[in-house]
Each structure stands twice: as C-alpha cells, then as structure tokens.
Motif scaffolding. Structure first.
Motif, PDB file in Angstrom:
ATOM      1  N   ILE A 155       0.770  -1.076   0.078  1.00  0.00           N
ATOM      2  CA  ILE A 155       0.125  -0.043   0.072  1.00  0.00           C
ATOM      3  C   ILE A 155       0.958   1.158   0.086  1.00  0.00           C
ATOM      4  O   ILE A 155       0.553   2.116  -0.575  1.00  0.00           O
ATOM      5  N   ILE A 156       1.780   1.037   0.778  1.00  0.00           N
ATOM      6  CA  ILE A 156       2.973   2.516   0.853  1.00  0.00           C
ATOM      7  C   ILE A 156       3.325   2.730  -0.304  1.00  0.00           C
ATOM      8  O   ILE A 156       3.475   3.756  -0.946  1.00  0.00           O
ATOM      9  N   ILE A 157       3.987   1.688  -1.096  1.00  0.00           N
ATOM     10  CA  ILE A 157       4.859   1.677  -2.292  1.00  0.00           C
ATOM     11  C   ILE A 157       3.742   2.581  -3.454  1.00  0.00           C
ATOM     12  O   ILE A 157       4.067   3.095  -4.096  1.00  0.00           O
ATOM     13  N   LEU A 158       2.544   1.827  -3.384  1.00  0.00           N
ATOM     14  CA  LEU A 158       1.381   2.170  -4.216  1.00  0.00           C
ATOM     15  C   LEU A 158       1.016   3.747  -4.152  1.00  0.00           C
ATOM     16  O   LEU A 158       0.983   4.722  -5.254  1.00  0.00           O
ATOM     17  N   ALA A 159       0.980   4.033  -2.965  1.00  0.00           N
ATOM     18  CA  ALA A 159       0.791   5.775  -2.651  1.00  0.00           C
ATOM     19  C   ALA A 159       1.908   6.587  -3.128  1.00  0.00           C
ATOM     20  O   ALA A 159       1.778   7.571  -3.483  1.00  0.00           O
TER      21      ALA A 159
END
Length: 264
Positions: A33-37
């Motif tokens: 999730i952090i990478i996508l954000a």
C-alpha cells in the motif's frame, strides 16, 4: 483395507471430483500500500510540474483568424495573452471579456488552447447594415442595432439612416409613442431585412414615422416599405416586383400582399 467395497470407492471418487476448496484472499500488505501511494504521489507531482513548472507547456504563440477590418495585431494587443505563462493556467474567459470590451467591432470570439504552446483567437466581426452620420463621421450599426464603430468614410454599399420625423400633425404621434431611439431601431430592422441585391443599391433608409419607412436607391428609384413588420415577405415581394417592372421608378411593398409600382 484391500477389500474395499464398491460403495466406498464410489464415495471417495465423488469427494475427489468435487469443487476445490476456496482459497483465502490475503489482504494487501502494508508495504505494498505504501509503495502504491508513493508512486501515485510521484506521478501527481510529476504531472503538476510538467503542466505548471516546466518550459514545455508554456504559451509561446498567439494565432488570430477571422479578421476583416481589424488586424491580427490589434486583436493580439487587446487580448493581452500572458505569453510565457503555463498554458493550462491561462484564463480564456478573461481574454474573451477583454476582446469584447476593447474591440466592439468583434461580434463573437472563441479562445482556445492549442497544445503544447499556443492560444488561438477566432473572431467574427460585426457587419454594418446602416450608418448614421455624426458630425463629419459615420457610425456603423449592425443588424442587432449595436453601434460598434465610428469611421471617417462611410463603407461602400451600406445605406445611411435619415430620420425625418414629423414633430407636428398626426405623424408626430408616432414620435411621441415610440421615441427617436425606437424608430431608429425600426430602420435597422428594415435594413437587415433587405435582399442583398437591393441593399447594395440602397443609398438611404428614411424614417418619417413607425409606419412610414422608405428607401432611396442610388439610381433615384424609391421604395415605400411601411413599418418594419413582415420584413421577409416584403423583401421577397420587392425582389419579384423589381424583376417584373424593371423600368418602374417607385415601388410600394408596405402591404406585401398588394404591392404596386409606378413610373417609367
């Protein structure tokens, strides 16, 4: 057991051929999730920089089309397009408002972005259907009654307005009822309804009252038009009448269903 019964073997086959057990869907890990954000944020920042911060999408040229009397340079100066600004941030509505305010000769204008670095200004100028003498100059009036320009020389093929309003007698009632401005607008309506061939030959549109508007042609012929009502019918009738009586000197289409011509 070696001696399994037929029923037991059938039951095992049915169990083995059934639908597979449902797999559990694991929720996305926090790291994913952090990478996508972060990726989305970088894309947004990059797009914003391209649109607003880079030199790739800035206004470098202003093109003008549709001018007849105005020059492209006059339109550019009045538009005040912010050359060098990001193209995406240009206020096209403000440019349109400036052009209408500074150049009344413009009837319509379309302001558009031309990616990657241009602004297009497409204008349509007003066309005079009448001119009004004012001192030693002439005021051009379009078919909507808008007085949009004052010129030193009257444009060719555009009739002049002559207000010969009666201020006494029965015709004076028309002036009291409608007023000079309204009667001038009625003359504009008449001029706008004239067939093109007749308009080119018309020297002046004369107004004596609401119901007494007439034309003087360049060769001395005259036309009683009456009021501005039923303009299209009167235009058709006048065209047919002039063809049927080419030697006539006077035409009356004030009642288009009962026209008349006289003189030779």
């Amino acid at each position: 057991m070696a001696g399994s019964t037929t029923a037991e073997r059938g039951e095992r086959q049915q169990q083995s051929s059934g639908p597979p057990p449902a797999r559990r869907v694991r929720p996305p890990r926090l790291r994913t999730i952090i990478i996508l954000a972060v990726c989305l944020a970088l894309l947004g920042a990059g797009g914003g920089w391209v649109l607003y911060g880079s030199d790739w999408l800035r206004v470098e040229r202003v093109t003008v089309s549709g001018t007849r009397v105005l020059t492209p340079e006059q339109v550019r100066e009045a538009a005040e397009v912010p050359v060098g600004s990001p193209l995406v941030s240009v206020d096209t509505d403000a440019i349109e408002a400036r052009l209408r305010r500074e150049l009344p000769r413009i009837d319509t204008v379309d302001v558009s972005r031309s990616w990657p670095d241009g602004i297009g200004l497409k204008v349509a100028e007003r066309t005079a259907v009448l001119v009004v003498r004012k001192g030693g100059k002439f005021v051009e009036v379009d078919k909507k009654g808008v007085r949009f320009a004052t010129v030193s020389v009257a444009p060719k093929g555009v009739p002049a307005l002559e207000l010969r309003l009666a201020r006494s007698g029965t015709a004076a009632a028309s002036l009291r009822r409608f007023g000079e401005r309204r009667l001038a607008r009625e003359a504009v309506r008449v001029a706008a309804a004239l067939p093109e061939a007749v308009s080119r030959l018309t020297r002046s549109v004369k107004v004596r009252s609401y119901d007494a508007i007439s034309l003087e042609l360049t060769d001395g012929r005259t036309v009683d038009w009456g009021s501005s009502e039923k303009g299209a019918a009167k235009a058709r009738t006048l065209t047919a009448l002039m063809k049927a009586s080419p030697d006539a000197r006077h035409f009356d289409v004030s009642v288009p269903t009962a026209p008349a011509s006289a003189g030779s």
